[in-house]
Design a protein around this motif. Structure first.
Motif, PDB file in Angstrom:
ATOM      1  N   PRO A   1       3.294   0.736  -5.808  1.00 11.69           N
ATOM      2  CA  PRO A   1       2.186   1.659  -6.081  1.00 11.69           C
ATOM      3  C   PRO A   1       2.671   3.104  -6.136  1.00 11.69           C
TER       4      PRO A   1
ATOM      5  N   GLU B   3      11.008   5.136   4.559  1.00 11.46           N
ATOM      6  CA  GLU B   3      10.518   6.506   4.340  1.00 11.46           C
ATOM      7  C   GLU B   3      11.464   7.570   4.918  1.00 11.46           C
TER       8      GLU B   3
ATOM      9  N   ALA C  96      -2.457  -0.600   4.447  1.00 10.77           N
ATOM     10  CA  ALA C  96      -1.195  -1.334   4.575  1.00 10.77           C
ATOM     11  C   ALA C  96      -1.244  -2.712   3.904  1.00 10.77           C
TER      12      ALA C  96
ATOM     13  N   TYR D  79       8.584   0.281   8.520  1.00  7.46           N
ATOM     14  CA  TYR D  79       8.661   0.775   7.145  1.00  7.46           C
ATOM     15  C   TYR D  79       8.875   2.295   7.157  1.00  7.46           C
TER      16      TYR D  79
ATOM     17  N   PHE E 110      -1.051  -2.587   0.177  1.00  5.31           N
ATOM     18  CA  PHE E 110       0.251  -1.986  -0.139  1.00  5.31           C
ATOM     19  C   PHE E 110       1.352  -3.050  -0.078  1.00  5.31           C
ATOM     20  N   PHE E 111       1.401  -3.791   1.027  1.00  3.86           N
ATOM     21  CA  PHE E 111       2.436  -4.816   1.181  1.00  3.86           C
ATOM     22  C   PHE E 111       2.223  -5.971   0.196  1.00  3.86           C
TER      23      PHE E 111
ATOM     24  N   GLY F  33      -3.506   7.420  -4.345  1.00  5.20           N
ATOM     25  CA  GLY F  33      -2.878   8.040  -3.177  1.00  5.20           C
ATOM     26  C   GLY F  33      -2.586   6.959  -2.163  1.00  5.20           C
TER      27      GLY F  33
ATOM     28  N   VAL G 165      -1.922   4.336  -8.374  1.00  7.91           N
ATOM     29  CA  VAL G 165      -2.939   4.336  -7.314  1.00  7.91           C
ATOM     30  C   VAL G 165      -3.380   5.785  -7.077  1.00  7.91           C
TER      31      VAL G 165
ATOM     32  N   ASP H 153       6.401   9.358  -4.563  1.00  8.32           N
ATOM     33  CA  ASP H 153       6.431   7.917  -4.838  1.00  8.32           C
ATOM     34  C   ASP H 153       7.472   7.574  -5.895  1.00  8.32           C
TER      35      ASP H 153
ATOM     36  N   THR I 257       4.275  -1.170  10.155  1.00  6.74           N
ATOM     37  CA  THR I 257       4.184   0.090   9.428  1.00  6.74           C
ATOM     38  C   THR I 257       5.199   1.103   9.961  1.00  6.74           C
TER      39      THR I 257
ATOM     40  N   TYR J 105       4.498   7.904  14.864  1.00  7.48           N
ATOM     41  CA  TYR J 105       4.924   8.939  13.909  1.00  7.48           C
ATOM     42  C   TYR J 105       3.707   9.697  13.427  1.00  7.48           C
TER      43      TYR J 105
END
Ligand code: H4B
Ligand code: PHE
Ligand code: FE2
Length: 277
Positions: A116, A183, A103, A178, A106-107, A99, A97, A138, A175, A232
């Motif tokens: 990705p 992360e 969401a 996650y 992505f999921f 960058g 991908v 990544d 998010t 965040y």
């Protein structure tokens, strides 16, 4: 899929993100195009060498086991080769991908056991920390644990559940969950000092040491409802790191909490500040 590639590309350009979204397919993937320069290969090797020295000491065993299963990382990975390897180990593959992607897609990739991975690499000036995910983050951060079937299964389940929760308006809250686990999570390991678990820590030379070892790092016991309410920022050191007692705690919390109930209760309420959780 709700966000179009064109709209997203415009947003990213406005925010100064680096990826080239003009060549994205509707699911936000691109061809990897393996045409990295000798200088980029050199940056990759430097990153892997210095970071491996730190992860030996600071990373959770689950990550180190994953890295051993995956094998040596002495040049920029060819995504097809890595996918062949991963498919055998855990049924996952990686896709390229440009960058950060929204969401929902992505999921959706996670739900289909596709991870990705960004197709460009940070520069020599960003060895310690970069403000947006690049290939080193990544790959070095996320892919090792995906080679381990228990974590791979969990990430797929995450993708599946997230899609339903986003439909309830839980995009931000899911998010954050996650964010503060996959992360930036810390995790206990029996008989060991506290370790890093999250990929955002594994890929940053400076933040990995800060989060695990600095007396100034704000380490907070994991609580799923608190995590889902806490904001965040992606481009600064985190102001809170949640400590997971074990991987099973995370899995249990995710499987057995009333996530839809939490979303209904807190959607639209003011979020919490990570500095004061
Ligand atoms: C799930 C959450 O939105 C998270 O920030 C996602 C969004 N998009 C992403 N896109 C890419 N390429 N890589 C990621 O790690 C993420 N993370
Ligand atoms: N800060 C991370 C990269 C990253 C940025 C944003 C989100 C997640 C990860 C690094 O230096 O490796
Ligand atoms: Fe990430």
């Amino acid at each position: 899929m709700s966000v179009s590639v064109q709209d997203y590309a415009r947003e990213c350009a406005e925010q100064g993100l680096r990826g080239d979204y003009s060549v994205c397919r509707p699911d936000f993937t691109v061809e990897q195009k393996y045409d990295y320069s000798a200088a980029e290969q050199d940056v990759w090797r430097t990153l892997c060498d210095r970071q491996t020295r730190l992860t030996q000491r600071l990373a959770h065993k689950s990550y180190l086991d994953g890295m051993s299963a995956l094998g040596l990382v002495d040049r920029i990975p060819d995504f097809h080769d890595v996918s062949d390897k991963l498919r055998k180990l855990s049924g996952w593959e990686i896709v390229a991908v440009p960058g950060l992607i929204p969401a929902q897609p992505f999921f959706d990739h996670l739900a289909n056991r596709r991870f990705p991975v960004t197709n460009w690499l940070r520069t020599r000036d960003e060895l310690d920390y970069i403000v947006e995910p690049d290939m080193f983050h990544d790959f070095f951060g996320h892919v090792p644990v995906l080679s381990q079937p228990v974590f791979g299964d969990f990430m797929q389940m995450y993708g599946e559940k997230a899609t339903d929760l986003i439909a309830l308006g839980g995009d931000e809250m899911i998010t954050r969950l996650y964010w503060y686990t996959a992360e930036y999570g810390l995790m206990q390991e029996p008989g060991q000092p506290l370790k890093a678990f999250g990929a955002g820590l594994m890929s940053s030379f400076t933040e990995l040491q800060f989060a695990v070892e600095s007396p100034d790092a704000h380490q907070v016991p994991f609580d799923i409802e608190t995590v889902m309410r806490t904001t965040y920022e992606i481009d600064k050191f985190q102001r809170a790191y949640f400590v997971l007692p074990s991987f099973d705690t995370l899995k249990d919390a995710f499987q057995n909490s009333d996530l839809a109930g939490i979303i209904k209760r807190w959607k639209g309420e003011p979020p919490r500040d990570p500095a004061t959780v």
